[in-house]
Design a protein around this motif. Structure first.
Motif, short mmCIF file in Angstrom:
data_model
loop_
_atom_site.label_atom_id
_atom_site.label_comp_id
_atom_site.label_asym_id
_atom_site.label_seq_id
_atom_site.Cartn_x
_atom_site.Cartn_y
_atom_site.Cartn_z
N LEU A 58 10.29 1.42 4.43
CA LEU A 58 9.00 0.76 4.51
C LEU A 58 8.95 -0.27 5.64
O LEU A 58 7.96 -0.38 6.35
CB LEU A 58 8.67 0.08 3.17
CG LEU A 58 7.35 -0.64 3.07
CD1 LEU A 58 6.22 0.37 3.08
CD2 LEU A 58 7.30 -1.45 1.80
N ILE A 59 10.02 -1.01 5.82
CA ILE A 59 10.03 -2.03 6.88
C ILE A 59 10.67 -1.54 8.16
O ILE A 59 10.84 -2.30 9.10
CB ILE A 59 10.70 -3.33 6.39
CG1 ILE A 59 12.13 -3.09 5.94
CG2 ILE A 59 9.91 -3.97 5.28
CD1 ILE A 59 12.90 -4.34 5.59
N ALA A 76 5.61 -9.64 0.45
CA ALA A 76 5.79 -8.29 -0.10
C ALA A 76 4.46 -7.54 -0.18
O ALA A 76 4.36 -6.38 0.22
CB ALA A 76 6.43 -8.36 -1.49
N ILE A 77 3.43 -8.22 -0.64
CA ILE A 77 2.10 -7.60 -0.74
C ILE A 77 1.58 -7.25 0.65
O ILE A 77 1.05 -6.15 0.86
CB ILE A 77 1.13 -8.51 -1.51
CG1 ILE A 77 1.55 -8.57 -2.98
CG2 ILE A 77 -0.30 -8.04 -1.36
CD1 ILE A 77 0.84 -9.63 -3.78
N ARG A 131 6.08 1.02 -8.01
CA ARG A 131 6.68 2.11 -8.78
C ARG A 131 7.24 3.17 -7.85
O ARG A 131 8.36 3.66 -8.04
CB ARG A 131 5.64 2.73 -9.72
CG ARG A 131 5.43 1.96 -11.00
CD ARG A 131 4.62 2.74 -12.00
NE ARG A 131 3.29 3.09 -11.51
CZ ARG A 131 2.24 2.29 -11.54
NH1 ARG A 131 2.35 1.08 -12.05
NH2 ARG A 131 1.07 2.69 -11.08
N HIS A 132 6.49 3.54 -6.83
CA HIS A 132 6.93 4.55 -5.87
C HIS A 132 8.23 4.11 -5.19
O HIS A 132 9.16 4.90 -5.03
CB HIS A 132 5.84 4.79 -4.84
CG HIS A 132 6.22 5.74 -3.76
ND1 HIS A 132 6.30 7.10 -3.96
CD2 HIS A 132 6.57 5.53 -2.47
CE1 HIS A 132 6.67 7.68 -2.84
NE2 HIS A 132 6.83 6.74 -1.91
N LEU A 133 8.30 2.86 -4.77
CA LEU A 133 9.50 2.35 -4.12
C LEU A 133 10.68 2.28 -5.06
O LEU A 133 11.83 2.40 -4.64
CB LEU A 133 9.23 0.97 -3.52
CG LEU A 133 8.29 0.95 -2.33
CD1 LEU A 133 7.94 -0.48 -1.96
CD2 LEU A 133 8.89 1.67 -1.15
N SER A 134 10.43 2.11 -6.34
CA SER A 134 11.53 1.96 -7.30
C SER A 134 12.23 3.28 -7.60
O SER A 134 13.33 3.27 -8.15
CB SER A 134 11.03 1.35 -8.61
OG SER A 134 10.26 2.30 -9.33
N TYR A 135 11.65 4.40 -7.22
CA TYR A 135 12.28 5.70 -7.49
C TYR A 135 13.56 5.87 -6.69
O TYR A 135 14.48 6.52 -7.13
CB TYR A 135 11.33 6.85 -7.19
CG TYR A 135 10.09 6.86 -8.05
CD1 TYR A 135 10.11 6.40 -9.36
CD2 TYR A 135 8.89 7.29 -7.54
CE1 TYR A 135 8.97 6.38 -10.13
CE2 TYR A 135 7.73 7.29 -8.31
CZ TYR A 135 7.79 6.83 -9.60
OH TYR A 135 6.66 6.83 -10.37
N ARG A 177 0.19 -3.26 4.82
CA ARG A 177 0.33 -2.77 6.19
C ARG A 177 0.87 -1.35 6.22
O ARG A 177 0.60 -0.61 7.16
CB ARG A 177 1.24 -3.69 7.01
CG ARG A 177 0.49 -4.84 7.62
CD ARG A 177 1.34 -5.65 8.54
NE ARG A 177 2.11 -6.58 7.70
CZ ARG A 177 3.40 -6.80 7.80
NH1 ARG A 177 4.11 -6.19 8.70
NH2 ARG A 177 4.01 -7.62 6.98
N ALA A 178 1.65 -0.98 5.20
CA ALA A 178 2.19 0.38 5.12
C ALA A 178 1.16 1.36 4.59
O ALA A 178 1.44 2.55 4.49
CB ALA A 178 3.44 0.39 4.24
#
Length: 60
Positions: free
Chosen positions: A56-57, A26-27, A43-47, A32-33
């Motif tokens: 992301l992937i 995950a890290i 936090r950004h992804l949890s929105y 890489r992103a």
């Protein structure tokens, strides 16, 4: 501590090793992103949890 490793109840067998592998994956994916702050990236992804991780992937 971003992934609450200290509160994990996985303590036997290959569980801890497997969880460490998933955390490292995950890290690495976040880095890489282009994210440098892992906590801020999570936090950004949890929105929008149903679409942003897939973006992301590259699945959406």
């Amino acid at each position: 501590m971003t992934f609450a490793e200290d509160t994990s109840r996985i303590r036997t067998g290959r569980g801890p090793e497997n969880m460490a592998t998933w955390r490292n994956h995950a890290i690495s994916t976040l880095r890489r992103a282009g994210h440098r702050n892992i906590a801020a990236a999570l936090r950004h992804l949890s929105y929008r949890p149903h679409t942003r991780p897939l973006d992301l992937i590259g699945l959406l």
